[in-house]
Structure formats: C-alpha cells, structure tokens
Design a protein around this motif. Structure first.
Motif, PDB file in Angstrom:
ATOM      1  N   ALA A  74     -11.179  -1.352   6.450  1.00 58.70           N
ATOM      2  CA  ALA A  74     -11.234  -2.258   5.301  1.00 58.70           C
ATOM      3  C   ALA A  74      -9.888  -2.908   5.048  1.00 58.70           C
ATOM      4  N   GLY A  75      -9.929  -4.104   4.475  1.00 53.95           N
ATOM      5  CA  GLY A  75      -8.725  -4.749   3.991  1.00 53.95           C
ATOM      6  C   GLY A  75      -8.555  -4.453   2.511  1.00 53.95           C
ATOM      7  N   GLY A  76      -7.364  -4.660   2.016  1.00 54.45           N
ATOM      8  CA  GLY A  76      -7.119  -4.420   0.601  1.00 54.45           C
ATOM      9  C   GLY A  76      -5.728  -3.889   0.350  1.00 54.45           C
ATOM     10  N   VAL A  77      -5.550  -3.246  -0.792  1.00 58.13           N
ATOM     11  CA  VAL A  77      -4.261  -2.687  -1.180  1.00 58.13           C
ATOM     12  C   VAL A  77      -4.114  -1.293  -0.575  1.00 58.13           C
ATOM     13  N   VAL A  78      -3.013  -1.060   0.139  1.00 56.45           N
ATOM     14  CA  VAL A  78      -2.766   0.244   0.757  1.00 56.45           C
ATOM     15  C   VAL A  78      -1.941   1.099  -0.201  1.00 56.45           C
ATOM     16  N   ARG A  79      -2.465   2.252  -0.564  1.00 52.57           N
ATOM     17  CA  ARG A  79      -1.725   3.156  -1.440  1.00 52.57           C
ATOM     18  C   ARG A  79      -0.617   3.840  -0.649  1.00 52.57           C
TER      19      ARG A  79
END
Length: 260
Positions: A140-145
């Motif tokens: 998935a794409g998105g914000v990486v914690r």
C-alpha cells in the motif's frame, strides 16, 4: 545513575550489539541470571536500557526501540502462531497481512508457499517476502510510521479497497473481555477495517498477552473474524463469544509447534 563496573560493561555490550540477553550475560560474567536481572532492572529503571522479556535493548534516538522490544515479547508464541496460520493458507491464494509483530511472524512462515499474492501495509512483511520469486507482493501507499514501518492513511485505505482476497491476517494491540479488538492509532484501525471488509476469511492472530492489555480505538468485534489463532485463550468470556459467534479457535503450544 552511578554504574558499577559490571553495569558499565553491560551498557557497552548493549551499545555494541543493540541488545543483551540475560543468559548470555550470566555466562559472560560467570554469575547467576538472578544477579544479571537485578542489574538490568536497575539500568532500565533509570532509563539507561529498555527492558524486554529475557534481556534489554540499548535505546537509540528513535521509536524503533519499542517495536523491537515488542518483537521479543512472547516471541516463541508468535512464531508458533505464525507456523499454524501458514498451515491454513493454501498455495495459490491471495491474502492481506496488516501491521504487527505477530502478523510479521506469519509472513516469515509463508516463505515456502507457492503462487501467493500478498497485499500488505507492513513494510517489514513486504521486505521479507519480496525475496521469494513464488510470492507476489503488493504494498500500500500512504504515510509510513517511523515506529514500525506500518503504512496508514487514506491512500492506504483506497489501495486496500481495490482488492477482494481469500484471506486476511490481522493483529490487534489488545482484546477486551467483551470481544472488542482494539488498537492505539485510529489511522491503523481504518486500514484494518478495510482489510476485514475485503477478505473472504479473516484470521486474527494474537498471543495471550493481548487479553491483559487495553487500547482506546476499536477495530472490530471478535465475532467478525472467522478464525482466532493464539497460544492460549485466557479470558473465559472470549471463549464463550467465539463459541456463540462460530469463530474457530486454534490454541497452539510453542513447544509443540517447534517439535512438529
């Protein structure tokens, strides 16, 4: 904190290796494990090291220490859960794997499978499984914690919603006695809810420490999953809820798993 000579050496070893184990230190110093535990407890109480079951970590200037420590909690149980989960998932199937140290253990147990398609928002799972040509990985794409390599946010949810897979392997930070599956980050919860909604068979993987924990954000109810794989169901109410909701419960012993 004033360090004894031995404590100072323990800290140096932890700094070099990243972590120390009680048994290794007891052998190194030729003293009892109980004495080492007292040293580690003192060092950790003063925040020189970070304690985990069986040892301690050297705290670096990032959030990964906590996640590395969590990997060590019930590590044998998580490995056994991973092995048992892998037995359920057939070759040539598709599955989601979400964020968590137990779900990572499942990923490690899938490496001999053939023809899998794994969709994940867990960088650690993707990085491990990408090495195996017989497994296709979609991430998935998105914000990486920063804390654990989990990918969260609306982009991750949109990505998950493109799929309809055979299995979902999910974890939870806590399991409430009323059957609520809980987590700490509402962004992660939203992704987990999308994963549950887009899988034909949902597998919850959770070691028994999760029954004693509490977290504020609700993912789902345990009756919404199809299979619970754990080392032991310690809450009678959970066992009853699973029975009433037709949730299959698999309890696996770490020792049994290693000997099979």
């Amino acid at each position: 904190m004033h360090l004894t000579k031995r404590q100072a050496e323990i800290v140096e070893i932890a700094k070099t290796r990243g972590r120390v184990q009680v048994d290794d230190l007891a052998s190194h110093f030729d003293i009892t494990p109980q004495t080492i535990r007292m040293d580690l407890n003192s060092l950790c109480a003063n925040r020189v090291l970070v304690r985990f079951h069986g040892g301690a970590l050297f705290p670096e200037a990032n959030e990964n220490v906590e996640y590395e420590a969590r990997r060590q909690i019930a590590a044998a149980e998580k490995a056994a859960i991973g092995e048992e989960t892998a037995k359920i998932i057939p070759d040539h199937s598709s599955l989601f794997i979400n964020i968590g140290t137990t779900t990572e253990a499942v990923g490690h147990s899938l490496v001999n499978h053939k023809g899998l398609m794994v969709v994940t928002n867990n960088i650690n799972v993707a990085n491990n499984l990408r090495l195996y040509p017989s497994i296709e990985v979609a991430i998935a794409g998105g914000v990486v914690r920063h804390s654990d390599g989990g990918i969260v946010g609306e982009a991750a949810i949109d990505f998950i919603n493109q799929f309809r897979v055979d299995y979902a392997v999910i974890g939870a930070s806590a399991i409430d006695p009323d059957g609520s599956l809980l987590d700490f980050d509402f962004r992660e919860v939203k992704v987990a809810q999308a994963i549950i909604a887009n899988a034909r068979h949902v597998i919850l993987v959770a070691d028994s420490t999760k029954y004693a924990r509490r977290a504020p954000v609700k993912i789902a109810r345990i009756a919404q999953v199809d299979t619970l794989i754990t080392d032991c169901v310690t809450e009678p109410s959970i066992r009853q809820i699973c029975a009433e909701g037709d949730v299959r419960v698999i309890e696996v012993s770490p020792l049994t798993s290693r000997n099979q």
